[in-house]
Enzyme design. Structure first.
Site, PDB file in Angstrom:
ATOM      1  N   GLU A 290       0.814  -1.216   0.000  1.00 53.27           N
ATOM      2  CA  GLU A 290       0.000   0.000   0.000  1.00 53.27           C
ATOM      3  C   GLU A 290       0.846   1.265   0.000  1.00 53.27           C
ATOM      4  O   GLU A 290       0.532   2.240  -0.677  1.00 53.27           O
ATOM      5  CB  GLU A 290      -0.964   0.003   1.191  1.00 53.27           C
ATOM      6  CG  GLU A 290      -2.159  -0.926   1.029  1.00 53.27           C
ATOM      7  CD  GLU A 290      -1.819  -2.399   1.201  1.00 53.27           C
ATOM      8  OE1 GLU A 290      -0.713  -2.711   1.702  1.00 53.27           O
ATOM      9  OE2 GLU A 290      -2.647  -3.252   0.828  1.00 53.27           O
TER      10      GLU A 290
ATOM     11  N   HIS B 125     -11.475  -5.114   7.851  1.00 51.39           N
ATOM     12  CA  HIS B 125     -12.279  -4.918   6.647  1.00 51.39           C
ATOM     13  C   HIS B 125     -13.515  -4.055   6.909  1.00 51.39           C
ATOM     14  O   HIS B 125     -14.427  -4.043   6.097  1.00 51.39           O
ATOM     15  CB  HIS B 125     -12.740  -6.267   6.087  1.00 51.39           C
ATOM     16  CG  HIS B 125     -11.651  -7.089   5.482  1.00 51.39           C
ATOM     17  ND1 HIS B 125     -10.638  -7.634   6.216  1.00 51.39           N
ATOM     18  CD2 HIS B 125     -11.404  -7.453   4.198  1.00 51.39           C
ATOM     19  CE1 HIS B 125      -9.832  -8.321   5.418  1.00 51.39           C
ATOM     20  NE2 HIS B 125     -10.266  -8.220   4.189  1.00 51.39           N
TER      21      HIS B 125
END
Lengths: 325, 372
Positions: free
Chosen positions: A60, A129
């Site tokens: 990321e 999540h």
């Protein structure tokens, strides 16, 4: 005119932005042939090629840092972070680099990067999540933070964010991706990006929400109406900069305000909104500004997440407290 | 390859290397006439940059700078790399690369603003093709890779047109090799085959941590793990560094992908002026590296080969004195910025909240009433 889900509307928005500006490039994990884990980029690599839609290594910080360099080279990168909880490895790049490079270049360089993050809970997901990191980015000067609550806004706001010269953290409420539909007329002119909006009129109290909780508040207002109570709902849409105009105007009329978001209550967006309302509407308030938010724990196990998320009942309970104050 | 490439020994003797030769770019030869001319120019660069660095350190001691990261001892690595750059190449520097900035024709006084607190960047990054410095270790190597990826997608690589082809120099130190971002940068660079040269100045110390804390093997060997070539060069040898970086930039510019260059050098001073190297390293260690000084060895070579005489050295010394005095005077004269600059440089378009805060500060500065 077509009826689209939020997911399809975002896909259509990306497609149109890419058609209109050859410098728009997408970067992210699995966004190419797979079309992203939520299929938001479906079909785009096929139509725009691998230089416009880059499947990236699984890193990321690397994705966001590479986007910085592309922006410095004159591109307009749109980054997809796969899930909210995966953004933290890129936190340094977003907060120290993306947010500050304009200042660090003495105001000489714009950094037109959009960082798309599917966020929020309610889909029964595993750890990392279901998070709501908006306050962490809204607290960072140099970034702008927006979120959409419906397909029409998703379509337009994403294109406006891409065309904007400042970096924008674009939060997509993932539980609305496939659960909301709306008619989209691409010929209509959208309103401004950094503007909040009254989405339901009412007179007894103002509910202030954004992203996933707008739907919750609209449902709460429907239920309240059955009981003879009239609630106004404001969709913030932009978290940073905060557009308090319509909020303050509404609260001056209703005298009561409840801020509703999924993110942890302490030090959150609700605190900022409550403080700003208190500063601007003190003499109109009939009750303290209340908050209905996530609790100050890490996001809970999905089997009990419904106890954690702001629900219609919790919102109505807060309205009762505000009215009865 | 992990053997140390050297073309000029610490004693100032020219040596041959089977794969690498010093062959100055024609534009350098045009400017400086012949090879001794080029070598004199490189020695002049190193000498002036060292003088600038010594002056900046003194300015910090006098309270004129909040902090200074010295480049003392790393002049050959920086001038070698900096002079190997083509005009169109783009540099993502560290805060210590004063020599590379010098080669990009950045006024040395403009480097002081960050450390004096008067400016974030004293130059136009596009004009100089030298990015603003990043304090977070290694974060900018990813920016270099992204920029190089953009150049690749723009078709500005491997065209054979020297005015168009672009290589990107990503500068970092041995400490930064431990950072995730540097490793991610190398993964991305290899994956997309971008025209980037990772220029690692192994100066042996990351503040007080020795390079042995970062790696158990020569750092150059990491390139193999990412799948691109790596060269290990004597970073105190300006000829070898120039030759290796020149070759690496050419490799990148012609579309052959990324390269790692490990320049083995030594930070003779402190990490920054806040630190005290006597707490973590010995005089013996320092002495070993003092004998490998990059400036002394080239000066010795030029003296023994007749490339420069006493009069030339005297003139250089005078020029360095003049530079030092000039830097001192102009540092004192750097103007304080307006506090309003911060508001204006945060966003492309000022936000309503920030505009209100700016008006408040402007009113305070004017001594007028704040409108609410």
């Amino acid at each position: 005119m077509t009826t689209l889900t939020l997911a399809k509307a975002l896909n259509a928005g990306l497609r149109r932005a890419m058609e209109q500006d050859g410098k728009v490039v997408l970067l992210g994990e699995d966004i190419g042939r797979l079309g992203g884990v939520f299929r938001i980029t479906e079909g785009l690599q096929k139509d725009f090629g691998e230089q416009r839609v880059l499947d990236t290594p699984l890193a990321e910080s690397g994705i966001v840092g590479t986007a910085v360099g592309l922006a410095l080279r004159g591109y307009r990168p749109v980054v997809e972070i796969q899930f909210d909880g995966f953004v933290y490895p890129a936190y340094d790049q977003i907060v120290c680099q993306v947010a500050k490079l304009r200042t660090r270049s003495g105001g000489q360089r714009a950094l037109p990067i959009v960082i798309r993050i599917p966020y929020g809970g309610g889909i029964g997901a595993v750890e990392h999540h279901s998070e709501s990191p908006e306050a962490q980015f809204a607290h960072t000067p140099g970034l702008k933070v927006v979120t959409c609550s419906n397909p029409v806004d998703g379509y337009w706001m994403l294109q406006q964010a891409i065309a904007h010269d400042d970096p924008v953290v674009f939060l997509e409420p993932k539980r609305l991706y496939h659960s909301t539909r709306a008619e989209l007329d691409p010929a209509l002119e959208p309103g401004p990006l950094f503007a909040s909006r009254v989405v339901r009129s009412g007179t007894d109290a103002t509910l202030i929400a954004y992203g996933p909780t707008v739907q919750t508040c609209l449902a709460a207002a429907d239920q309240a109406a059955e009981e003879g109570r009239s609630l106004e709902v404001v969709d913030l849409r932009t978290i940073s900069p905060l557009d308090l105009g319509p909020v303050a105007e509404s609260v001056r009329r209703t005298g009561r305000a409840v801020v509703v978001h999924e993110a942890h209550v302490s030090f959150g967006v609700g605190a900022e909104v409550a403080a700003a309302i208190t500063e601007q509407c003190f003499f109109s308030l009939e009750a303290p500004v209340l908050r209905v938010c996530g609790y100050d724990t890490p996001y809970p196990l999905s089997r009990v997440e419904h106890e954690w998320l702001p629900t219609v009942d919790r919102v109505l309970d807060a309205v009762d407290r505000a009215v009865g104050f | 390859m992990s053997d140390l490439i050297q073309l000029l020994t610490a004693d100032g003797v020219r040596v041959e290397h089977p794969d690498v030769a010093f062959s100055p770019d024609p534009s350098l030869l045009d400017t400086y006439g012949d090879e001794p001319g080029v070598l004199r120019a490189l020695l002049r660069d190193m000498t002036l940059v060292r003088r600038f660095d010594v002056e900046a350190t003194a300015l910090q001691r006098h309270g004129e700078l909040g902090l200074w990261p010295s480049s003392l001892g790393q002049e050959a690595a920086q001038i070698g790399a900096g002079r190997a750059l083509a005009p169109g190449d783009y540099v993502f520097p560290t805060y210590r690369d004063h020599g590379i900035a010098w080669c990009r024709r950045i006024d040395p006084v403009d480097l002081l603003g960050v450390f004096r607190g008067t400016d974030h960047v004293g130059w136009d990054p596009e004009e100089k093709r030298y990015a603003p410095v990043t304090i977070v270790i290694g974060a900018h190597t990813l920016h270099a890779v992204g920029y190089a990826l953009g150049a690749l997608h723009d078709g500005a690589v491997g065209t054979g047109d020297a005015s168009r082809d672009t290589a990107v120099l990503a500068c970092f130190g041995d400490g930064a090799t431990s950072q995730g971002d540097v490793n991610e940068a190398m993964v991305f660079a290899a994956s997309y085959h971008v025209p980037v040269v990772f220029f690692l100045q192994n100066n042996h110390w990351a503040i007080s941590e020795p390079v042995t804390r970062q790696s158990r093997i020569p750092l150059v060997q990491r390139a193999a793990g990412f799948g691109f070539p790596g060269y290990r060069v004597d970073g105190n040898d300006v000829l070898a560094t120039y030759a290796v970086v020149q070759r690496a930039l050419e490799h990148a510019r012609t579309g052959q992908g990324p390269v790692l260059v490990e320049a083995v050098t030594y930070r003779m001073g402190a990490h920054t002026t806040t630190d005290d190297p006597t707490r973590y390293r010995t005089d013996d260690d320092l002495e070993v590296w003092r004998r490998r000084d990059p400036i002394d060895r080239l000066a010795r070579y030029l003296r023994t080969t007749g490339g420069a005489d006493d009069a030339w050295f005297a003139a250089l010394e005078a020029e360095a004195d003049e530079l030092g005095a000039d830097v001192r005077a102009r540092c004192h004269a750097l103007p304080d910025p307006s506090p309003l600059v911060s508001f204006d440089a945060t966003y492309a378009e000022i936000t309503p909240t920030l505009a209100a805060q700016r008006a408040e500060v402007a009113a305070l500065l004017d001594g007028t009433e704040v409108a609410r």
